[in-house]
Design an enzyme around this catalytic site. Structure first.
Site, PDB file in Angstrom:
ATOM      1  N   CYS A  21      31.933  38.442  35.275  1.00  0.00           N
ATOM      2  CA  CYS A  21      31.030  39.497  34.833  1.00  0.00           C
ATOM      3  C   CYS A  21      30.619  39.184  33.398  1.00  0.00           C
ATOM      4  O   CYS A  21      31.140  38.258  32.765  1.00  0.00           O
ATOM      5  CB  CYS A  21      31.716  40.852  34.912  1.00  0.00           C
ATOM      6  SG  CYS A  21      33.186  40.973  33.849  1.00  0.00           S
ATOM      7  N   HIS A  50      42.426  37.858  32.981  1.00  0.00           N
ATOM      8  CA  HIS A  50      43.552  37.627  33.884  1.00  0.00           C
ATOM      9  C   HIS A  50      43.240  36.504  34.872  1.00  0.00           C
ATOM     10  O   HIS A  50      42.937  36.734  36.046  1.00  0.00           O
ATOM     11  CB  HIS A  50      43.911  38.925  34.614  1.00  0.00           C
ATOM     12  CG  HIS A  50      44.686  39.870  33.757  1.00  0.00           C
ATOM     13  ND1 HIS A  50      44.763  41.227  34.011  1.00  0.00           N
ATOM     14  CD2 HIS A  50      45.411  39.660  32.630  1.00  0.00           C
ATOM     15  CE1 HIS A  50      45.512  41.797  33.078  1.00  0.00           C
ATOM     16  NE2 HIS A  50      45.907  40.863  32.240  1.00  0.00           N
ATOM     17  N   HIS A  86      40.401  43.131  27.691  1.00  0.00           N
ATOM     18  CA  HIS A  86      40.899  44.401  28.224  1.00  0.00           C
ATOM     19  C   HIS A  86      40.931  45.511  27.187  1.00  0.00           C
ATOM     20  O   HIS A  86      41.076  46.682  27.535  1.00  0.00           O
ATOM     21  CB  HIS A  86      42.315  44.209  28.783  1.00  0.00           C
ATOM     22  CG  HIS A  86      42.440  43.019  29.673  1.00  0.00           C
ATOM     23  ND1 HIS A  86      42.921  41.799  29.224  1.00  0.00           N
ATOM     24  CD2 HIS A  86      42.125  42.838  30.975  1.00  0.00           C
ATOM     25  CE1 HIS A  86      42.898  40.927  30.221  1.00  0.00           C
ATOM     26  NE2 HIS A  86      42.422  41.532  31.287  1.00  0.00           N
ATOM     27  N   HIS A 136      48.652  48.524  33.004  1.00  0.00           N
ATOM     28  CA  HIS A 136      47.544  47.581  32.872  1.00  0.00           C
ATOM     29  C   HIS A 136      47.085  47.550  31.415  1.00  0.00           C
ATOM     30  O   HIS A 136      47.005  48.593  30.763  1.00  0.00           O
ATOM     31  CB  HIS A 136      46.386  47.990  33.784  1.00  0.00           C
ATOM     32  CG  HIS A 136      45.311  46.951  33.887  1.00  0.00           C
ATOM     33  ND1 HIS A 136      44.328  46.800  32.930  1.00  0.00           N
ATOM     34  CD2 HIS A 136      45.067  45.997  34.824  1.00  0.00           C
ATOM     35  CE1 HIS A 136      43.528  45.802  33.275  1.00  0.00           C
ATOM     36  NE2 HIS A 136      43.959  45.300  34.418  1.00  0.00           N
ATOM     37  N   GLU A 138      44.264  47.329  29.997  1.00  0.00           N
ATOM     38  CA  GLU A 138      43.130  48.209  29.690  1.00  0.00           C
ATOM     39  C   GLU A 138      43.581  49.654  29.527  1.00  0.00           C
ATOM     40  O   GLU A 138      43.119  50.368  28.627  1.00  0.00           O
ATOM     41  CB  GLU A 138      42.056  48.107  30.774  1.00  0.00           C
ATOM     42  CG  GLU A 138      40.824  48.944  30.441  1.00  0.00           C
ATOM     43  CD  GLU A 138      39.803  48.987  31.557  1.00  0.00           C
ATOM     44  OE1 GLU A 138      39.121  50.025  31.677  1.00  0.00           O
ATOM     45  OE2 GLU A 138      39.682  47.998  32.308  1.00  0.00           O
ATOM     46  N   THR A 177      38.030  50.661  34.125  1.00  0.00           N
ATOM     47  CA  THR A 177      36.753  50.118  34.596  1.00  0.00           C
ATOM     48  C   THR A 177      36.852  49.321  35.892  1.00  0.00           C
ATOM     49  O   THR A 177      35.832  49.046  36.520  1.00  0.00           O
ATOM     50  CB  THR A 177      36.131  49.191  33.531  1.00  0.00           C
ATOM     51  OG1 THR A 177      37.020  48.092  33.290  1.00  0.00           O
ATOM     52  CG2 THR A 177      35.864  49.942  32.233  1.00  0.00           C
ATOM     53  N   CYS A 207      32.855  49.857  35.933  1.00  0.00           N
ATOM     54  CA  CYS A 207      31.799  48.967  35.456  1.00  0.00           C
ATOM     55  C   CYS A 207      30.909  48.498  36.602  1.00  0.00           C
ATOM     56  O   CYS A 207      31.297  48.488  37.771  1.00  0.00           O
ATOM     57  CB  CYS A 207      32.402  47.794  34.686  1.00  0.00           C
ATOM     58  SG  CYS A 207      32.672  46.291  35.617  1.00  0.00           S
ATOM     59  N   ASN A 237      40.802  44.103  39.396  1.00  0.00           N
ATOM     60  CA  ASN A 237      39.577  44.141  40.205  1.00  0.00           C
ATOM     61  C   ASN A 237      39.654  43.189  41.389  1.00  0.00           C
ATOM     62  O   ASN A 237      39.095  43.469  42.449  1.00  0.00           O
ATOM     63  CB  ASN A 237      38.351  43.865  39.330  1.00  0.00           C
ATOM     64  CG  ASN A 237      38.176  42.406  38.971  1.00  0.00           C
ATOM     65  OD1 ASN A 237      37.542  41.651  39.699  1.00  0.00           O
ATOM     66  ND2 ASN A 237      38.743  41.993  37.848  1.00  0.00           N
TER      67      ASN A 237
END
Length: 335
Positions: A21, A50, A86, A136, A138, A177, A207, A237
């Site tokens: 992304c 990651h 993140h 996580h 983030e 996200t 996102c 993700n």
């Protein structure tokens, strides 16, 4: 006499969009450009994204990955340190300043937007409900933007059912996200059911890339005997894409980091394979997996595409005058 052995036919449904992304691309570019501008070593706090292949590629260029700033030796304190895509708690740049470190923040702009949404809720006196996965990076970073005790983490609908806030009429939510769009919608619906005055963020927190990758997997997965997602086991993700493929109708769905991880003995009789990649997985690995199937099958690749992504995030101002060449990024994008 040599007898040619025909390969079985196979269709590979290649999902698009897939892979990097804009936020991941930007973060990797920041490390590469920092190495070009300041020379090695460049320190990176936590994995920049990651994906071990990406991390090892950057290590080969001179990046050194650490989990905490106190791991940076005194003789390298003048070298830059990059914060991962993140995001980090506010305490991290404060610590860097206290140590007189020069840092470059590679936090994804969409993660930074979630930070701002959470801080706005807090500034307006709302208790913040963060929908995300405990532990996580983030989530740790977002929770670290707010004073202790002003944010609650919710992961599941079951968490909502037992959640008892001090002021149920004064809540605002944000989300990680990289969550499952469908799962998150269920959690939000239950929150709104229990707390009708719940305030939503000004814009969707999940996102665009997470949403786009899940949508194309939903379309491609039905009828697939096997669905492969390229990604790391600690990539939120990527793991969500495996789940989405199974729910959408793939007979089997697996997460792999390299073609070598594919268990060919366990594949069985397959006619159609779906293939996607998480937002931190490089295209060179997608190509590696396609070639691995072509070695064993007479494979035809069909593109399953929903939208074309055009998003592009600028790197830090300090790096914008440094030329980034195709060769600089060939280790992840291919030649």
């Amino acid at each position: 006499m040599n007898i040619a052995v025909s390969k079985p036919d196979l269709t590979i449904r290649l999902c698009g969009p897939r892979g990097f992304c804009a936020g991941v691309d930007r973060a990797i570019q920041i490390v590469v450009l920092a190495l070009k501008s300041y020379g090695a070593p460049v320190y990176v706090r936590h994995e920049i994204v990651h994906n071990r292949y990406v991390v090892e590629g950057l290590e080969a260029k001179g990046a050194i990955f650490v989990e905490e700033l106190d791991e940076i030796p005194a003789e390298h304190r003048a070298q830059p340190v990059v914060f991962s895509a993140h995001g980090v708690p506010k305490a991290v740049p404060e610590d860097a300043d206290a140590r007189n470190l020069f840092y470059l923040d590679a936090t994804c702009p969409l993660v930074s937007k979630v930070h701002k949404q959470a801080m706005r809720h807090n500034r307006l006196g709302r208790h913040v409900v963060l929908i995300g996965h405990a532990g996580h990076p983030e989530v740790i970073g977002t929770m670290g933007q707010l004073p202790e005790g002003t944010v609650s983490l919710i992961e599941t609908v079951e968490d909502v059912d037992v959640y008892e806030p001090a002021d149920p009429d004064n809540l605002g939510y944000v989300t990680q996200t990289t969550l499952s769009v469908d799962d998150t919608a269920g959690v939000i619906a239950r929150l709104q059911e229990r707390f009708p005055n719940l305030t939503a963020p000004s814009a969707d927190s999940i996102c665009y890339a997470t949403t786009n990758r899940q949508e194309v997997v939903k379309q491609a997965a039905p009828g697939c005997d096997l669905f492969i997602v390229v990604g790391a086991p600690n990539s939120s993700n990527s793991k969500r894409l495996v789940e989405v493929a199974l729910r959408a109708g793939a007979t089997k769905s697996v997460l792999v980091q390299r073609a070598a991880e594919i268990d060919w003995d366990d594949i069985g009789d397959i006619k159609t394979v779906g293939l996607s990649a998480g937002a931190s997985a490089p295209e060179v690995i997608v190509n590696e997996i396609i070639e691995a199937f072509r070695d064993r099958y007479s494979a035809v690749v069909e593109l399953a595409e929903t939208v074309k992504e055009t998003e592009n995030f600028l790197v830090n101002r300090e790096l914008r005058n440094i030329e980034l060449t195709t060769a600089d990024m060939a280790f992840v994008n291919g030649e």
